[in-house]
Design a protein around this motif. Structure first.
Motif: not given
Length: 117
Positions: A91-109
């Motif tokens: 599972e994502l750590t708290a640090f890994g969860q900070t990367f979710i907006p980047v993943l969402d931006a890449l997905s939207a792009w």
């Protein structure tokens, strides 16, 4: 000789990068790490669940990428039980969860770009 300090430099885990993108690529670069993070962003998963989500990845590569993501602090690996077969969950750590907006931006792009073609 330029003695000005580079304002683009970032330091992470006692390592200095001359460009912030170099740091990101060092941590999550390659073909599979970002994909693994994408599949873990909603819920924790077992190894075989991740393998089913990514049928083109080999088990050896998945295992290696998971270890690297764990080493870099993006995911955690929890083992349940002490006798085989054990249950291992990623599972994502708290640090890994900070990367979710980047993943969402890449997905939207990607969705926006694929809609244009």
């Amino acid at each position: 000789m330029n003695t000005e300090q580079n304002t683009c430099e970032v330091t992470f885990h006692d390592k200095t990068y001359h460009c912030p993108i170099s740091m990101v690529m060092d941590l999550i670069g390659g073909k599979w790490k970002t994909v693994i993070l994408y599949y873990l962003k909603e819920e924790s998963k077992r190894f075989n669940q991740l393998k089913r989500d990514m049928p083109d990845i080999t088990e050896m590569t998945l295992s290696l990428q998971l270890k690297q993501l764990e080493k870099n602090g993006f995911i955690s690996r929890t083992v349940f039980g002490d006798k085989p077969p054990v249950k291992v969950v990623y599972e994502l750590t708290a640090f890994g969860q900070t990367f979710i907006p980047v993943l969402d931006a890449l997905s939207a792009w990607a969705h926006g770009f694929s809609a244009q073609s």
